[in-house]
Design an enzyme around this catalytic site. Structure first.
Site, PDB file in Angstrom:
ATOM      1  CG  ASP A   1      10.491   0.026  -3.417  1.00 14.56           C
ATOM      2  OD1 ASP A   1      10.017  -0.332  -2.316  1.00 14.56           O
ATOM      3  OD2 ASP A   1      11.346  -0.626  -4.037  1.00 14.56           O
TER       4      ASP A   1
ATOM      5  CG  ASP B   1       7.994 -11.188   4.396  1.00 14.14           C
ATOM      6  OD1 ASP B   1       7.411 -10.198   4.904  1.00 14.14           O
ATOM      7  OD2 ASP B   1       8.917 -11.066   3.566  1.00 14.14           O
TER       8      ASP B   1
ATOM      9  CG  ASP C   1       5.532  -2.466  -2.297  1.00  9.44           C
ATOM     10  OD1 ASP C   1       5.730  -2.180  -3.494  1.00  9.44           O
ATOM     11  OD2 ASP C   1       6.354  -3.076  -1.600  1.00  9.44           O
TER      12      ASP C   1
HETATM   13  P1  ATP Z   1      12.654  -3.758   0.574  1.00 14.14           P
HETATM   14  O1  ATP Z   1      13.114  -2.672   1.456  1.00 14.14           O
HETATM   15  O2  ATP Z   1      13.728  -4.683   0.217  1.00 14.14           O
HETATM   16  O3  ATP Z   1      11.838  -3.326  -0.607  1.00 14.14           O
HETATM   17  P2  ATP Z   1      10.187  -4.928   1.358  1.00 14.14           P
HETATM   18  O4  ATP Z   1       9.733  -5.495   2.665  1.00 14.14           O
HETATM   19  O5  ATP Z   1       9.441  -3.753   0.853  1.00 14.14           O
HETATM   20  O6  ATP Z   1      11.698  -4.632   1.519  1.00 14.14           O
HETATM   21  P3  ATP Z   1       9.395  -6.204  -1.053  1.00 14.14           P
HETATM   22  O7  ATP Z   1      10.005  -7.342  -1.751  1.00 14.14           O
HETATM   23  O8  ATP Z   1       9.322  -4.889  -1.717  1.00 14.14           O
HETATM   24  O9  ATP Z   1      10.168  -6.093   0.325  1.00 14.14           O
HETATM   25  O10 ATP Z   1       7.940  -6.675  -0.624  1.00 14.14           O
HETATM   26  C1  ATP Z   1       6.936  -5.796  -0.149  1.00 14.14           C
HETATM   27  C2  ATP Z   1       6.100  -6.494   0.919  1.00 14.14           C
HETATM   28  O11 ATP Z   1       5.458  -7.642   0.367  1.00 14.14           O
HETATM   29  C3  ATP Z   1       6.901  -7.026   2.100  1.00 14.14           C
HETATM   30  O12 ATP Z   1       7.109  -6.031   3.064  1.00 14.14           O
HETATM   31  C4  ATP Z   1       5.997  -8.129   2.607  1.00 14.14           C
HETATM   32  O13 ATP Z   1       4.920  -7.614   3.348  1.00 14.14           O
HETATM   33  C5  ATP Z   1       5.432  -8.695   1.319  1.00 14.14           C
HETATM   34  N1  ATP Z   1       6.277  -9.787   0.796  1.00 14.14           N
HETATM   35  C6  ATP Z   1       7.271  -9.705  -0.097  1.00 14.14           C
HETATM   36  N2  ATP Z   1       7.808 -10.891  -0.359  1.00 14.14           N
HETATM   37  C7  ATP Z   1       7.133 -11.780   0.384  1.00 14.14           C
HETATM   38  C8  ATP Z   1       7.202 -13.179   0.544  1.00 14.14           C
HETATM   39  N3  ATP Z   1       8.110 -13.892  -0.107  1.00 14.14           N
HETATM   40  N4  ATP Z   1       6.327 -13.750   1.394  1.00 14.14           N
HETATM   41  C9  ATP Z   1       5.400 -13.027   2.059  1.00 14.14           C
HETATM   42  N5  ATP Z   1       5.295 -11.708   1.944  1.00 14.14           N
HETATM   43  C10 ATP Z   1       6.127 -11.071   1.126  1.00 14.14           C
HETATM   44 MG    MG Z   2       9.662  -2.808  -1.060  1.00 12.89          MG
END
Ligand code: ATP
Ligand code: MG
Length: 470
Positions: free
Chosen positions: A76, A152, A78
């Site tokens: 996905d 994060d 963002d």
């Molecule tokens: P995935 O592949 O699991 O989707 P992701 O890194 O995209 O991994 P998401 O939960 O979709 O994880 O979050 C998107 C972004 O938002 C992360 O890459 C990070 O930059 C930020 N993020 C998400 N959760 C947190 C958190 N708990 N604290 C700080 N930043 C966060």
């Molecule tokens: Mg994500």
């Protein structure tokens, strides 16, 4: 100068943030980062260009950039922007502002959903927090540099602009990606306190990406693990589900154990990681879940949780029967106990709980192989999940493989074959084992499976359940 002195005295300033100016990004062009634009979704480009045409800044951000840099197609996308949620919403036909803790905008194109977030500010001092320092709500907006600080891990804090194909890297994410390192941004203790879920996230990323957790980032985890107790169960559950559905569930759980994150934290993990009897079953279940995800197949959370908790159910089922309950009511009581104890901490959604119960309560029915029973079971809405579950039980050696083989033949066979199978099942003296057959039932026409056949660990050869329902 003074800052430097304070750092020296406190001895804090970590090896995490190398001496680098985190207000100015390192900018990488396509030759330097090597992202293949074909891996980008057209809807992500649609969102960034719409925002940019309206005069805003807009970037693909977070996990999608990380995956693009690793040459993996992101699941996905963002988007981060300097437009406010209200300004974003107005630009798209199907866009909804959601969220309390952080307001974000969901932009929909058909089934495709993109999350658009406004750059966050860094000032958390005035944000409402719980007694343990966890940030409860925070909707202050800020600059892109501030937004990067709030993310994060360094590898999750890069911004990609599809229009000029530049990657903006504020925290050395590129270097860390190349070195396969997970490094938290800022001071680890403070970041875990603000949001303890980050401890689960780092474990998931480490296992999924096969990255190493940098020592300063890893060190506080076993000490701070109990803070996860104060996080709303629904959020922990979401994170657990991501972990289990990551395609690397087994590796994730092993990593959780390694980081000291399973102990006394979630009853589910205690059960899963510390039950010697169910270990083989759980390993098989997770393995087949991972293979299904690798093959692009769906996995049902109900099936997954039913597998993870099965041996707990078995144990309680046996106890209830020993106390004089009949087989089926005993199974329901065992299921109630297990679901109750997990629901409290994990916020198992009702639908998942129902699926789990269905799968469990089907199990004794597989032992009835005479008359109309097998046909009736075949019509059960969740037959496929129940059958896959049965195969896992066979493969783990909990019950005789013969029962699984019989059902495979019955499931795949034509009418004549099925009749034959029912006739022979009557004569078969197979001990289909498990707890279910321990109780002596009223004799039925054609006889039935018999004998206790106590969970014969490691007995039967695998019949290869696919573990996910359909
Ligand atoms: P995935 O592949 O699991 O989707 P992701 O890194 O995209 O991994 P998401 O939960 O979709 O994880 O979050 C998107 C972004 O938002 C992360 O890459 C990070 O930059 C930020 N993020 C998400 N959760 C947190 C958190 N708990 N604290 C700080 N930043 C966060
Ligand atoms: Mg994500």
């Amino acid at each position: 100068m003074i800052k430097k002195l304070i750092r020296k005295i406190l001895g804090t300033k970590d090896k995490t943030a190398k001496a680098r100016d985190t207000n100015t990004p390192v900018i990488l062009g396509p030759d330097a980062h090597g992202i293949d634009p074909k891996l980008l979704s057209s809807n992500a480009v649609r969102v960034t260009s719409t925002l940019q045409e309206a005069g805003f800044e807009a970037f693909v951000v977070g996990g999608a950039v990380r995956d693009l840099l690793l040459g993996v197609k992101p699941k996905d996308f963002d988007i981060a922007t300097n437009a406010t949620p209200e300004q974003v919403r107005k630009l798209f036909r199907r866009a909804f502002i959601i969220g309390k803790r952080f307001q974000i905008v969901h932009v929909m194109f058909g089934q495709d959903l993109l999350e658009v977030t406004t750059f966050r500010g860094t000032t958390l001092d005035n944000a409402p927090k719980d007694d343990h320092g966890r940030v409860l709500r925070d909707n202050t907006f800020g600059s892109q540099a501030e937004d990067a600080v709030r993310r994060d891990f360094t590898i999750n804090a890069m911004y990609y602009n599809p229009a000029n194909q530049q990657v903006l890297d504020y925290h050395g994410g590129i270097e860390d990606i190349r070195a396969k390192t997970l490094r938290i941004i800022g001071q680890p203790e403070a970041r875990y306190r603000e949001d303890p879920v980050r401890m689960l996230r780092v474990v998931r990323f480490a296992a999924k990406l096969k990255f190493t957790i940098e020592p300063v980032t890893a060190a506080p985890i076993p000490v701070m693990a109990s803070l996860i107790d104060n996080v709303p169960p629904a959020r922990v559950f979401d994170e657990m589900l991501k972990l289990l559905m990551s395609g690397h569930a087994l590796a994730c759980l092993q990593q959780l154990r390694k980081e000291g994150l399973h102990h006394g934290l979630l009853p589910l993990l205690d059960v899963v990681l510390e039950q010697p009897l169910g270990f083989k079953f759980v390993t098989l279940a997770l393995d087949s879940t991972d293979s299904r995800i690798a093959a692009g197949k769906t996995v049902s959370p109900g099936f997954l949780f039913a597998s993870l908790l099965w041996h707990q159910v078995l144990e309680k089922w046996t106890a209830y029967r020993a106390a004089g309950e009949q087989t089926i009511p005993a199974l329901h009581l065992a299921a109630d106990d297990v679901l109750d104890s997990q629901t409290e901490k994990l916020a198992l959604q009702r639908k998942i709980g129902t699926d789990m119960r269905d799968i469990w309560s089907m199990q004794p029915r597989f032992e009835r192989r005479t008359g109309k029973s097998p046909y009736k079971l075949l019509e059960h809405l969740r037959f496929r999940a129940g059958y896959d579950f049965l195969l896992l039980r066979c493969a783990s050696g909990e019950i005789d493989a013969e029962l699984g083989e019989w059902w495979t033949a019955f499931y795949e066979g034509d009418e004549a074959t099925r009749e034959d199978l029912i006739a022979t099942a009557g004569q078969s003296s197979s001990a289909t084992g498990g707890a279910a057959s321990k109780r002596k039932r009223a004799p039925r026409r054609g006889g039935r499976s018999k004998g206790p056949a106590e969970a014969a660990e490691g007995g039967a050869p695998g019949t290869g359940g696919n573990g996910g329902g359909e």
